[in-house]
Design a protein around this motif. Structure first.
Motif, PDB file in Angstrom:
ATOM      1  N   HIS A 175       0.813  -1.243  -0.070  1.00 27.00           N
ATOM      2  CA  HIS A 175       0.118  -0.042   0.010  1.00 27.00           C
ATOM      3  C   HIS A 175       1.083   1.253  -0.199  1.00 27.00           C
ATOM      4  O   HIS A 175       0.304   2.357  -0.037  1.00 27.00           O
ATOM      5  CB  HIS A 175      -0.974   0.163   1.172  1.00 27.00           C
ATOM      6  N   ASP A 187     -10.506  -0.726  -4.172  1.00 29.90           N
ATOM      7  CA  ASP A 187     -10.719  -2.234  -3.844  1.00 29.90           C
ATOM      8  C   ASP A 187      -9.444  -2.913  -4.953  1.00 29.90           C
ATOM      9  O   ASP A 187      -9.119  -3.910  -4.843  1.00 29.90           O
ATOM     10  CB  ASP A 187     -11.806  -2.727  -4.217  1.00 29.90           C
ATOM     11  N   GLU A 205      -3.071  -2.786  -4.047  1.00 32.97           N
ATOM     12  CA  GLU A 205      -2.216  -3.920  -4.093  1.00 32.97           C
ATOM     13  C   GLU A 205      -2.214  -4.577  -2.758  1.00 32.97           C
ATOM     14  O   GLU A 205      -3.061  -3.946  -1.954  1.00 32.97           O
ATOM     15  CB  GLU A 205      -0.777  -3.388  -4.170  1.00 32.97           C
ATOM     16  N   ARG A 206      -1.939  -5.811  -2.455  1.00 33.75           N
ATOM     17  CA  ARG A 206      -1.964  -6.541  -1.277  1.00 33.75           C
ATOM     18  C   ARG A 206      -1.170  -5.671  -0.188  1.00 33.75           C
ATOM     19  O   ARG A 206      -0.014  -5.133  -0.350  1.00 33.75           O
ATOM     20  CB  ARG A 206      -1.338  -7.936  -1.436  1.00 33.75           C
ATOM     21  N   SER A 207      -1.710  -5.466   0.927  1.00 35.87           N
ATOM     22  CA  SER A 207      -0.791  -5.033   1.908  1.00 35.87           C
ATOM     23  C   SER A 207       0.259  -5.889   2.519  1.00 35.87           C
ATOM     24  O   SER A 207      -0.015  -7.125   2.830  1.00 35.87           O
ATOM     25  CB  SER A 207      -2.018  -4.942   3.352  1.00 35.87           C
ATOM     26  N   GLU A 224      -2.031  -8.862   4.463  1.00 34.67           N
ATOM     27  CA  GLU A 224      -3.298  -9.074   4.101  1.00 34.67           C
ATOM     28  C   GLU A 224      -3.364 -10.403   3.423  1.00 34.67           C
ATOM     29  O   GLU A 224      -2.567 -10.668   2.458  1.00 34.67           O
ATOM     30  CB  GLU A 224      -3.811  -8.082   2.969  1.00 34.67           C
ATOM     31  N   VAL A 234      -7.476 -10.331  -0.898  1.00 29.31           N
ATOM     32  CA  VAL A 234      -7.142  -9.784  -2.011  1.00 29.31           C
ATOM     33  C   VAL A 234      -7.762 -10.164  -3.207  1.00 29.31           C
ATOM     34  O   VAL A 234      -8.516  -9.315  -3.938  1.00 29.31           O
ATOM     35  CB  VAL A 234      -5.559  -9.663  -2.280  1.00 29.31           C
ATOM     36  N   ARG A 243     -11.678  -9.136  -3.062  1.00 24.05           N
ATOM     37  CA  ARG A 243     -11.934  -7.690  -3.434  1.00 24.05           C
ATOM     38  C   ARG A 243     -11.619  -7.345  -4.653  1.00 24.05           C
ATOM     39  O   ARG A 243     -12.423  -6.669  -5.231  1.00 24.05           O
ATOM     40  CB  ARG A 243     -11.305  -7.006  -2.464  1.00 24.05           C
ATOM     41  N   ALA A 282      -2.330  -7.996  -6.896  1.00 25.19           N
ATOM     42  CA  ALA A 282      -3.586  -7.872  -7.055  1.00 25.19           C
ATOM     43  C   ALA A 282      -4.359  -8.422  -8.095  1.00 25.19           C
ATOM     44  O   ALA A 282      -5.403  -9.004  -8.215  1.00 25.19           O
ATOM     45  CB  ALA A 282      -4.163  -6.390  -6.908  1.00 25.19           C
ATOM     46  N   ASP A 324       4.731  -9.158  -8.272  1.00 22.11           N
ATOM     47  CA  ASP A 324       3.944  -9.816  -7.021  1.00 22.11           C
ATOM     48  C   ASP A 324       4.687 -10.554  -5.976  1.00 22.11           C
ATOM     49  O   ASP A 324       5.440 -10.365  -5.352  1.00 22.11           O
ATOM     50  CB  ASP A 324       2.410 -10.232  -7.498  1.00 22.11           C
TER      51      ASP A 324
END
Length: 211
Positions: A24, A80, A83-85, A114, A119, A122, A148, A202
């Motif tokens: 994030h 939403d 990116e993934r926290s 997260e 992820v 959402r 994400a 990622d």
């Protein structure tokens, strides 16, 4: 013709080059990322997109802006699509993570991060929500992030979590295309558009720059 969704990863950032977990953290595009976005936008504009939506993080929004300038489309913003926290790993390099959390790194369990399924749900729901606004032959461009997009697409396509690894990572400013059919969504292209670019993407353990 059925609805199509182009899931476009943002351009390169300094943290991508340094293999830092972005999550994030709101990191801007670097000079190469700006150029990547402009080049990719010129290709995507030829698809005549009818709607454009982006994560609220600036690396995604600024990538979307390059397409907005060419097409005149408004940029819709959806948190939403973030990116993934990365929890305790945000801002750290892959080597730093491996040294500090060897067990967690080995199984890719992010302390205070997260969950992958959260992820996936959402992002997939956001894609469906915006796709529902399209005409039957519309093209939606979703500008988001490496993990994400991969998790969201896997969930959208109905893949069980243990098979998510079958979808490889996305290079900066590459995209994947899904199309809606009678029996659901199907993958038409993956990691397209800027090859051969290195995949700095990622949640692959050797390349931990989620974002």
């Amino acid at each position: 013709m059925s609805k199509r969704v182009v899931c476009w990863r943002h351009g390169q950032t300094r943290w991508n080059v340094e293999h830092r977990f972005q999550g994030h953290t709101d990191i801007p595009l670097d000079e190469s990322g700006v150029a990547q976005a402009a080049r990719a936008a010129s290709l995507l504009a030829s698809l005549k997109p009818s709607m454009l939506v982006a994560s609220d993080l600036r690396r995604a929004y600024d990538t979307a802006a390059s397409l907005s300038r060419l097409t005149g489309l408004e940029i819709n913003v959806d948190k939403d699509l973030r990116e993934r926290s990365g929890g305790d790993w945000e801002g750290l390099t892959s080597q730093e993570i491996k040294e500090r959390w060897p067990k967690e790194y080995a199984i890719w369990t992010i302390p205070n991060g997260e969950p992958a399924m959260t992820v996936a749900v959402r992002v997939a729901e956001a894609i469906r929500r915006w796709a529902d606004r399209l005409d039957d032959d519309g093209v939606l461009v979703v500008v988001s992030h490496g993990a994400a997009i991969r998790f969201g697409l896997a969930h959208l396509l109905g893949l069980p979590e243990e098979l998510w690894h079958a979808l490889g990572g996305l290079s900066n400013c590459s995209w994947s295309v899904v199309q809606e059919g009678r029996s659901g969504w199907r993958l038409m292209e993956h990691n397209a558009g800027t090859l051969p670019e290195p995949v700095r993407s990622d949640d692959i353990a050797a390349q931990t720059d989620e974002g």
